[in-house]
Structure formats: C-alpha cells, structure tokens
Design an enzyme around this catalytic site. Structure first.
Site, PDB file in Angstrom:
ATOM      1  N   GLU A  17      44.024  38.929  38.664  1.00  0.00           N
ATOM      2  CA  GLU A  17      43.175  39.848  37.884  1.00  0.00           C
ATOM      3  C   GLU A  17      41.749  39.398  38.140  1.00  0.00           C
ATOM      4  O   GLU A  17      41.358  38.311  37.726  1.00  0.00           O
ATOM      5  CB  GLU A  17      43.501  39.737  36.388  1.00  0.00           C
ATOM      6  CG  GLU A  17      44.942  40.047  36.035  1.00  0.00           C
ATOM      7  CD  GLU A  17      45.272  41.527  36.147  1.00  0.00           C
ATOM      8  OE1 GLU A  17      44.357  42.358  36.096  1.00  0.00           O
ATOM      9  OE2 GLU A  17      46.473  41.849  36.312  1.00  0.00           O
TER      10      GLU A  17
ATOM     11  N   CYS B 279      35.864  41.794  31.901  1.00  0.00           N
ATOM     12  CA  CYS B 279      36.236  42.344  33.205  1.00  0.00           C
ATOM     13  C   CYS B 279      36.289  43.862  33.148  1.00  0.00           C
ATOM     14  O   CYS B 279      36.171  44.524  34.170  1.00  0.00           O
ATOM     15  CB  CYS B 279      37.591  41.783  33.622  1.00  0.00           C
ATOM     16  SG  CYS B 279      38.829  41.967  32.337  1.00  0.00           S
TER      17      CYS B 279
HETATM   18  P1  NAP Z   1      36.369  31.597  38.112  1.00  0.00           P
HETATM   19  O1  NAP Z   1      35.196  30.745  38.352  1.00  0.00           O
HETATM   20  O2  NAP Z   1      37.051  32.181  39.279  1.00  0.00           O
HETATM   21  O3  NAP Z   1      37.383  30.694  37.272  1.00  0.00           O
HETATM   22  C1  NAP Z   1      38.586  31.231  36.787  1.00  0.00           C
HETATM   23  C2  NAP Z   1      39.571  30.111  36.546  1.00  0.00           C
HETATM   24  O4  NAP Z   1      39.946  29.530  37.781  1.00  0.00           O
HETATM   25  C3  NAP Z   1      39.034  28.961  35.699  1.00  0.00           C
HETATM   26  O5  NAP Z   1      40.055  28.501  34.862  1.00  0.00           O
HETATM   27  C4  NAP Z   1      38.658  27.924  36.733  1.00  0.00           C
HETATM   28  O6  NAP Z   1      38.679  26.616  36.216  1.00  0.00           O
HETATM   29  C5  NAP Z   1      39.791  28.120  37.715  1.00  0.00           C
HETATM   30  N1  NAP Z   1      39.518  27.648  39.049  1.00  0.00           N
HETATM   31  C6  NAP Z   1      38.365  27.705  39.737  1.00  0.00           C
HETATM   32  N2  NAP Z   1      38.548  27.205  40.977  1.00  0.00           N
HETATM   33  C7  NAP Z   1      39.841  26.823  41.057  1.00  0.00           C
HETATM   34  C8  NAP Z   1      40.635  26.230  42.084  1.00  0.00           C
HETATM   35  N3  NAP Z   1      40.130  25.947  43.277  1.00  0.00           N
HETATM   36  N4  NAP Z   1      41.922  25.963  41.811  1.00  0.00           N
HETATM   37  C9  NAP Z   1      42.459  26.260  40.611  1.00  0.00           C
HETATM   38  N5  NAP Z   1      41.758  26.812  39.603  1.00  0.00           N
HETATM   39  C10 NAP Z   1      40.461  27.109  39.832  1.00  0.00           C
HETATM   40  O7  NAP Z   1      36.033  32.809  37.140  1.00  0.00           O
HETATM   41  P2  NAP Z   1      35.278  32.773  35.738  1.00  0.00           P
HETATM   42  O8  NAP Z   1      33.820  32.533  36.010  1.00  0.00           O
HETATM   43  O9  NAP Z   1      35.968  31.904  34.751  1.00  0.00           O
HETATM   44  O10 NAP Z   1      35.482  34.260  35.226  1.00  0.00           O
HETATM   45  C11 NAP Z   1      34.633  35.321  35.543  1.00  0.00           C
HETATM   46  C12 NAP Z   1      35.295  36.293  36.482  1.00  0.00           C
HETATM   47  O11 NAP Z   1      36.590  36.619  36.028  1.00  0.00           O
HETATM   48  C13 NAP Z   1      34.557  37.602  36.584  1.00  0.00           C
HETATM   49  O12 NAP Z   1      34.427  37.949  37.918  1.00  0.00           O
HETATM   50  C14 NAP Z   1      35.450  38.592  35.860  1.00  0.00           C
HETATM   51  O13 NAP Z   1      35.384  39.910  36.326  1.00  0.00           O
HETATM   52  C15 NAP Z   1      36.782  38.020  36.086  1.00  0.00           C
HETATM   53  N6  NAP Z   1      37.697  38.403  35.022  1.00  0.00           N
HETATM   54  C16 NAP Z   1      38.697  39.270  35.312  1.00  0.00           C
HETATM   55  C17 NAP Z   1      39.585  39.660  34.327  1.00  0.00           C
HETATM   56  C18 NAP Z   1      40.705  40.612  34.616  1.00  0.00           C
HETATM   57  O14 NAP Z   1      41.599  40.718  33.795  1.00  0.00           O
HETATM   58  N7  NAP Z   1      40.684  41.298  35.735  1.00  0.00           N
HETATM   59  C19 NAP Z   1      39.455  39.156  33.038  1.00  0.00           C
HETATM   60  C20 NAP Z   1      38.429  38.267  32.774  1.00  0.00           C
HETATM   61  C21 NAP Z   1      37.552  37.893  33.784  1.00  0.00           C
HETATM   62  P3  NAP Z   1      37.311  25.841  35.880  1.00  0.00           P
HETATM   63  O15 NAP Z   1      36.637  26.583  34.800  1.00  0.00           O
HETATM   64  O16 NAP Z   1      37.784  24.485  35.456  1.00  0.00           O
HETATM   65  O17 NAP Z   1      36.523  25.831  37.153  1.00  0.00           O
END
Ligand code: NAP
Length: 518
Positions: A256, A295
């Site tokens: 997602e 999102c």
């Molecule tokens: P993110 O930086 O991609 O992080 C998401 C999750 O992934 C966090 O728990 C992060 O942990 C973890 N993560 C990052 N790198 C990783 C790796 N190499 N291996 C395993 N886990 C890893 O995204 P975000 O900044 O939290 O969220 C914002 C984005 O999410 C936006 O683009 C938004 O559109 C999207 N979003 C989508 C939805 C949907 O349902 N489609 C819902 C909400 C948000 P850490 O925090 O510890 O780095």
C-alpha cells in the site's frame, strides 16, 4: 525520556544502544527513543510459527472473532489516554487522533462481527462446487485455509494505531500470528496499543509481537508461508520487491503506497447548491485532516473551467480559516507534520509544484504554530495551488506532497477528459467525483474507473451521511493499482485472502463437500 520496548518471544525487550530519537512535532522536544538492537528475529519468527500460529488455528473463526472484539474494547477503554499520547507523539488534534484510534477499535469491531458470522468453521468455502466428469465422483470446490507462517506487518508513520489494527484484524481472524513493525517516528502510539492488548492477556502467546526500531535480519528469514504486508512509500516498497529471498520463496507481499488522489467536480453541479457545498467540505477536510498526511488525501482537484472561480474562492476561504499549531492549544484546528524530514519533503514538494502553478493559499514553507514556541515545530499552513493547464503531465501528476497541499486544475467538463487527467497520476487509492448526473458518472467510470481502487461519489442525496473520500472503511477495498502499490486490504472478507491459501479440492462429491463444510 521514554525508551520504547519491543515484545518478542514472550517478553518485553529493551535495547541498550543504537537508538533513534522520537520528537514532539509541535515543540521539537525529544520525548522517546527506539531501537531493536539485541532482538533475535529468528527466535521471534519461531515463537510465532510454533506457538502463536498453532494456537490461533486451533480456534474457529467465531472464537478468533471474540478475541478481536476484546482487542477493540481494550483499545476503546483507553481512548482518552491514547488520544493524549497521539497529540504529544504525533501532533494530532483530538479529531485527527480519533480518526486513527477509533479507526483501530472500529475496524477490529467490524472484523469481530464479520468473523462471528463465520461461526465454528476453520476454513472458508468459495462459491459452488462443480462436477468435473460424468458423475459426482469427480467434483471440485475451492476453499481458503490459514497459512502456517507469520504475518509481518510494516506500517507507515501516519496511522500508528489504525495501520496496525486494519492489518492485524484480518491476519488474526484468518488464523495467522502477527509480528508488527510500526514506523519509528510515531512508534510510541503503536507500542502503547500493542501493550494494552498484550497486557490484557487477550491473545494466545505468540499471536502478537511488536518490534520498535529497525527490522534487522527479519526479512531475510521470511519463507513461503509468510506474508509481508507493507504500507509506506513506493521507494521502500521497491526495495522490498527487490529482495531475492522473498521472490525466490514467493513470499506474499502486499504493498500500500503513495497516491495522487483526485477530486473531480462534475459539470452539472450548481456552485450555490448542496453538491458543491459537499465538494468544498470534503476537499477542505481531505487537505487538512491529519495535516494532509493521509494516503487517501486529495492532492489534485479538477474543476470545469466554468466553475473554477467558485471552486478557487470557496477552497481558499475555507483553508484561510484553518488555525495551524500545537494541538494542546484549543483554538488549533490543524497540527504539525510528524517529523522534520516530512516538513522538509513537503516544503521541497510545494516548491516543485509552484514551479508550474500559482499559490492561492499558504505556500510560504514552515510557519510558526499557534500555541507553539516561536521557531519550533514542524508546521506547514494549508496550501492550495492552481495550475493553468492540467495536461500535459507535470509535477502535479508525479509528486506526492505528503502534507496539507493540493492543486486546483481546470478541465473541459467532459468525463473523458477528467478521466484522462486523473489517470496521469499513475494509479490511485481513491478518486472522488461530485455530480448528480448518473450518465456523466457512468461515463467517467467507463473511461477512468480502473485508475483507482475506490470510486467515491459525492452527490446531493449522499451529502448528509458522506464520510469523505479519505475514510478507508473496512467494508470496502483499500488499495489501488500502479503507484498506489497494487495492493488489496480490507473489503470485508476479501481482506482475509492475503493471509489464507486458496486450495482447489478435487475428489468425490461427499468427501469434497464435507471438507469444504469444515
Ligand atoms: P516509509 O519511509 O516507506 O516507511 C514505511 C515503513 O517501512 C516504516 O515502518 C519504516 O520503518 C519501514 N522501512 C523503511 N525502510 C525499510 C527497509 N529497508 N526494510 C524494512 N522496513 C523499512 O514511509 P513513511 O514515510 O512511513 O510513510 C509515508 C508514505 O506512506 C507516503 O508515501 C504515503 O502515501 C504512504 N502511505 C500509504 C498508505 C496506503 O494505505 N496506501 C497508508 C499510509 C501511508 P522506519 O520508520 O523505522 O524507517
């Protein structure tokens, strides 16, 4: 200062080094720290596979549903405490915090009711059986059975409670143990939610584990029966998709991700009437709720050229009335962004959009927040831009600015052009259309329906009960094609399918049907 803990292999684990700091986004004070250093991820997976999974699979759907009901109640009972924590640790106003916290308890309650309806079964039979040869000695039917692995749930920072609950509800009801990993920046809320559930002793041991901090070598250890349900940015999703071990084992991966959701005003809408009013209210909410960190938030607003002035004036006036600041101040209606990094990204994104659009409201970068110390806090005023032309594609169809930011775009009023412009976003979670003209809506759906996972219709009759396009209700699919990740969550019982294996039963009819009935 609070040190967040992880719950793995039946005990709370507190790391002693490698901490990431967590801040109050309104004051920039360091309030907590998190690290997963020292966790044995192999033991955590074994614990889930050997203890949690068998215990859950020994229960019927109805029994698992009863556990979800208790989880929902335990969270609801701590609602006030969780709303206070959400304001401190994630910068939400009370209504925005409730969107996350009540969303969590509500989704668990919904799946509890759904699971209760499945009663004492342990598998789900799909459709009708089919005769495969001359007689019923050759009969077939599809069933869904629990996967004997672990559901690893990685969540984004913006919904620490709901993000956990919407995934966990489906996994646990399906019979899979959960290992959840919240985004570090807002993990305190997720840790507290998990702690409430674990301390209440609701779930069998091994059914729920939480890791605060990084995933270490967890993902290297996933195998063919595990599920990785990820929510976050497309950049992180791509790095997960590139993992050889996940591809080699065909580990299920649901993504997602980002989405450039659009709200489209139909050409039939009277700008002095109730449908226009609903459009204005919904779009304003979608820009400002959770400071635009959803999102499903509206990023692009399409208005027919004839209604452009009215849309511009109404939205700019509504956004001008928003009070941005520390949610501890009762006058504040919109909080800060969650982190300094999110603020920087949003500022950069606005600058990129402003290169081809004019700024109608906000757009000045970081502002001081009401009730917050001057110069502190990750505040961005609600920002509305307007592009002179929606097509050809520009940054507005490419760049997700994850904050209270949207761009107004003109179009010629035809459903075909609206659908073509919306599709430039490359795949969305939700598109909303405001119209009372069923023929125009049908044409829009025919031209552009496949571009989004959900099509929200704002009409005169719907106005009184319309929840807004940004609410991902558990009854309906959450997920969208293309850059939205191509995932599928929720949608009633469909939400369980990620955690169940579809098996085609083939044999003689009485045997097949007796197994399918079980
Ligand atoms: P993110 O930086 O991609 O992080 C998401 C999750 O992934 C966090 O728990 C992060 O942990 C973890 N993560 C990052 N790198 C990783 C790796 N190499 N291996 C395993 N886990 C890893 O995204 P975000 O900044 O939290 O969220 C914002 C984005 O999410 C936006 O683009 C938004 O559109 C999207 N979003 C989508 C939805 C949907 O349902 N489609 C819902 C909400 C948000 P850490 O925090 O510890 O780095």
């Amino acid at each position: 200062m609070r040190t967040l803990r992880s719950y793995v292999a039946g005990r709370w684990h507190e790391a002693d080094s490698d901490f990431a700091p967590l801040y109050n986004p309104s004051t920039e004070e360091e309030i907590a720290r998190a690290s997963s250093r020292g966790i044995d991820f192999g033991a955590a997976l074994d614990w889930a596979r050997e203890r949690g999974g068998p215990a859950l699979r020994a229960l019927t759907f109805g029994q698992r549903a009863a556990l979800l009901k208790e989880m929902s109640k335990a969270i609801r009972d701590r609602r006030d405490e969780l709303l206070d924590l959400s304001a401190l640790a994630t910068g939400t106003t009370r209504p925005d915090g409730a969107f996350d916290i009540d969303g969590a308890s509500g989704t668990l309650a919904y799946y509890a009711a759904l699971g209760k309806g499945l009663g004492d079964r342990r598998l789900i039979a799909e459709g009708e059986g089919v005769q495969l040869a001359k007689t019923e000695a050759a009969w077939g039917r599809h069933v869904l059975v629990p996967r004997p692995g672990v559901a690893v749930l990685i969540n984004a920072f913006n919904f620490p409670a709901w993000g956990f609950a919407e995934k966990a509800a489906c996994a646990l009801l399906a019979g899979m143990p959960v290992l959840t990993k919240p985004a570090t920046s807002t993990a305190w809320v997720a840790e507290r939610v998990a702690e409430i559930v674990i301390d209440a002793g609701i779930l069998p041991e091994g059914a729920l584990q939480i890791v605060c901090g990084s995933t270490g070598d967890l993902l290297d250890r996933l195998g063919p029966q595990d599920v990785l349900a990820f929510t976050g940015s497309m950049a992180t999703a791509l790095s997960l998709r590139d993992r050889h071990n996940l591809a080699a084992a065909s580990t299920r991966l649901n993504v997602e991700a980002d989405s450039l959701n659009a709200a489209v005003l139909g050409p039939d809408v009277d700008t002095a009437g109730p449908t226009f009013d609903l459009f204005r209210r919904d779009v304003e909410r979608e820009i400002t709720q959770k400071s635009g960190q959803k999102c499903t938030a509206v990023r692009r607003i399409l208005a027919p050229r004839g209604a452009l002035d009215a849309a511009r004036d109404a939205l700019a006036a509504a956004l001008g009335a928003v009070v941005t600041g520390d949610p501890a101040d009762p006058a504040v209606t919109m909080g800060p962004l969650a982190t300094a990094q999110q603020l920087r990204d949003a500022e950069d994104g606005v600058a990129e959009l402003a290169a081809s659009s004019r700024v109608l409201a906000g757009g000045r970068g970081r502002v001081d927040g009401a009730g917050a110390p001057p110069g502190k806090g990750y505040f961005l005023a609600p920002t509305l831009l307007e592009a002179p032309d929606a097509n050809p594609a520009g940054a507005v169809h490419r760049r997700e600015v994850f904050g209270p930011v949207a761009t107004l775009l003109p179009y010629d009023g035809t459903a075909a052009e609206a659908a073509a412009i919306v599709a430039l976003g490359g795949g969305m979670l939700v598109t909303s259309a405001y119209s009372d003209d069923s023929a125009w809506l049908a044409e829009f759906l025919a031209h552009g329906g496949a571009a989004s996972g959900r099509f929200y219709i704002g009409s005169r009759e719907a106005a009184a009960e319309a929840p807004g396009s940004g609410v991902a209700l558990p009854h309906l699919l959450h997920g969208g094609p293309g850059r939205a990740g191509g995932g599928a969550e929720l949608g009633g019982l469909r939400g369980l399918e990620l955690y169940l294996q579809r098996v085609a039963l083939q044999g003689n009819r009485p045997l097949v049907e007796s197994l399918a009935g079980g």
